[in-house]
Write a protein that holds these residues in place. Structure first.
Motif, short mmCIF file in Angstrom:
data_model
loop_
_atom_site.label_atom_id
_atom_site.label_comp_id
_atom_site.label_asym_id
_atom_site.label_seq_id
_atom_site.Cartn_x
_atom_site.Cartn_y
_atom_site.Cartn_z
N SER A 13 0.79 -1.22 0.00
CA SER A 13 0.00 0.00 0.00
C SER A 13 0.83 1.28 0.00
CB SER A 13 -0.98 0.02 1.17
OG SER A 13 -0.63 -0.81 2.20
N PRO A 14 1.40 1.61 -1.15
CA PRO A 14 1.99 2.94 -1.28
C PRO A 14 0.89 3.93 -1.68
CG PRO A 14 2.36 1.73 -3.29
CD PRO A 14 1.61 0.82 -2.35
N ASP A 15 1.10 5.19 -1.49
CA ASP A 15 0.07 6.17 -1.85
C ASP A 15 0.46 7.01 -3.06
OD1 ASP A 15 -1.76 5.36 0.05
OD2 ASP A 15 -0.97 6.69 1.58
N GLY A 16 1.46 6.56 -3.82
CA GLY A 16 1.85 7.28 -5.02
C GLY A 16 3.30 7.70 -4.98
N PRO A 17 3.63 8.76 -5.74
CA PRO A 17 5.01 9.25 -5.73
C PRO A 17 5.39 9.77 -4.34
CG PRO A 17 3.59 10.69 -7.04
CD PRO A 17 2.76 9.53 -6.60
N ALA A 18 6.67 10.04 -4.13
CA ALA A 18 7.18 10.38 -2.80
C ALA A 18 6.37 11.45 -2.07
CB ALA A 18 8.65 10.78 -2.88
N PRO A 19 6.05 12.59 -2.67
CA PRO A 19 5.29 13.60 -1.90
C PRO A 19 3.93 13.07 -1.42
CG PRO A 19 6.19 14.59 -3.89
CD PRO A 19 6.41 13.10 -4.00
N ALA A 20 3.27 12.28 -2.26
CA ALA A 20 1.96 11.73 -1.88
C ALA A 20 2.13 10.64 -0.82
CB ALA A 20 1.26 11.16 -3.11
N ASN A 21 3.07 9.74 -1.04
CA ASN A 21 3.29 8.64 -0.11
C ASN A 21 3.74 9.15 1.26
OD1 ASN A 21 3.59 5.61 0.24
ND2 ASN A 21 5.61 6.31 0.84
N ASP A 22 4.65 10.10 1.26
CA ASP A 22 5.23 10.55 2.53
C ASP A 22 4.33 11.49 3.32
OD1 ASP A 22 7.41 9.00 1.99
OD2 ASP A 22 8.63 10.65 1.21
N ARG A 23 3.26 11.96 2.73
CA ARG A 23 2.34 12.84 3.46
C ARG A 23 1.80 12.13 4.70
NH1 ARG A 23 -0.39 14.65 -0.53
NH2 ARG A 23 0.78 16.57 -0.64
N HIS A 24 1.53 10.83 4.60
CA HIS A 24 0.95 10.09 5.73
C HIS A 24 1.80 8.89 6.16
CE1 HIS A 24 -2.65 12.48 5.24
NE2 HIS A 24 -2.67 12.15 3.96
N ARG A 25 2.90 8.65 5.48
CA ARG A 25 3.66 7.43 5.76
C ARG A 25 5.13 7.71 6.06
NH1 ARG A 25 0.57 2.98 4.37
NH2 ARG A 25 -1.17 3.40 2.98
N LEU A 26 5.37 8.61 7.00
CA LEU A 26 6.74 8.86 7.43
C LEU A 26 7.05 7.97 8.62
CD1 LEU A 26 7.04 12.74 7.28
CD2 LEU A 26 8.07 11.07 5.73
N PRO A 27 8.21 7.30 8.60
CA PRO A 27 8.58 6.49 9.78
C PRO A 27 8.90 7.40 10.96
CG PRO A 27 10.29 6.39 8.09
CD PRO A 27 9.18 7.22 7.53
N HIS A 28 9.19 6.78 12.09
CA HIS A 28 9.42 7.53 13.33
C HIS A 28 10.54 8.56 13.21
CE1 HIS A 28 6.54 5.27 15.61
NE2 HIS A 28 7.06 4.15 15.17
N ARG A 29 11.53 8.30 12.40
CA ARG A 29 12.64 9.24 12.26
C ARG A 29 12.28 10.42 11.37
NH1 ARG A 29 15.42 4.30 11.13
NH2 ARG A 29 16.12 3.40 13.06
N GLY A 30 11.11 10.38 10.72
CA GLY A 30 10.67 11.50 9.90
C GLY A 30 11.23 11.54 8.50
N ARG A 31 12.03 10.55 8.12
CA ARG A 31 12.57 10.49 6.76
C ARG A 31 11.56 9.84 5.83
NH1 ARG A 31 17.88 8.30 9.18
NH2 ARG A 31 16.77 6.38 8.80
N SER A 32 11.76 10.01 4.55
CA SER A 32 10.88 9.42 3.55
C SER A 32 10.89 7.90 3.64
CB SER A 32 11.33 9.85 2.15
OG SER A 32 10.57 9.19 1.16
#
Length: 174
Positions: A88-107
């Protein structure tokens, strides 16, 4: 989930399948991230659920993951238990990372892409991609990025709504 809870669930699934003469049942593992359980524990859970179902009923396991933790070891477990896998990715990096950042906050996108590519090496296990719709994302960019992985299917899910975070108001009739 504890193995005894999985065993009890397996017994209930088995009783239901027997009572209704079901030739097969589907068990989908999702919610949070199932791979956090670790390969050994997940194998115990799969054994426990499967043991509760009679031999004349086929248990089909599917698992939904964000893909960042996938390894060859996981794929071997999925092979052994015939677990099919959706990512379950949510698309390209900006879309995916909007809600799926790990605890360290990196992509997390690079790890998710690596997981998709690894799963594609065993196409019989790969059932597709699932993306949550976010109106902040460009739908064409999201679709095209997901389609670039050539998945068997792409599913789009509606975002969850809660009392504190209700869905947007309807603009339709009624």
């Amino acid at each position: 989930m504890d193995a005894e809870v999985a065993a009890q669930a397996g017994r209930h699934i088995g009783e239901h399948a027997a009572a209704h003469g079901l030739p097969s049942v589907n068990v989908v593992l999702h919610g949070g991230e199932p791979l956090l359980a670790g390969p050994r524990h997940l194998a115990r859970l799969l054994d426990a659920v499967g043991a509760g179902v009679r031999d004349d009923t086929k248990v089909r396991f599917e698992l939904q993951t964000h893909g960042t933790l996938l390894t060859e070891t996981w794929l071997d477990v999925f092979e052994r238990y015939e677990v099919t896998v959706g990512i379950s990715p949510d698309g390209p990096a900006p879309a995916n990372d909007r809600h799926r950042l790990p605890h360290r906050g990196r992509s997390s996108t690079g790890c998710a892409v690596r997981g998709v590519e690894l799963l594609r090496t065993r196409p019989h296990l790969f059932v597709g991609l699932l993306a949550v719709i976010d109106l902040a994302n460009d739908p064409v960019e999201v679709h095209d990025r997901l389609a670039s992985f050539e998945p068997p299917v792409i599913d789009f899910g509606l975002p969850h709504a809660t009392h504190n975070d209700p869905p947007p108001p309807s603009t339709g009739c009624g």
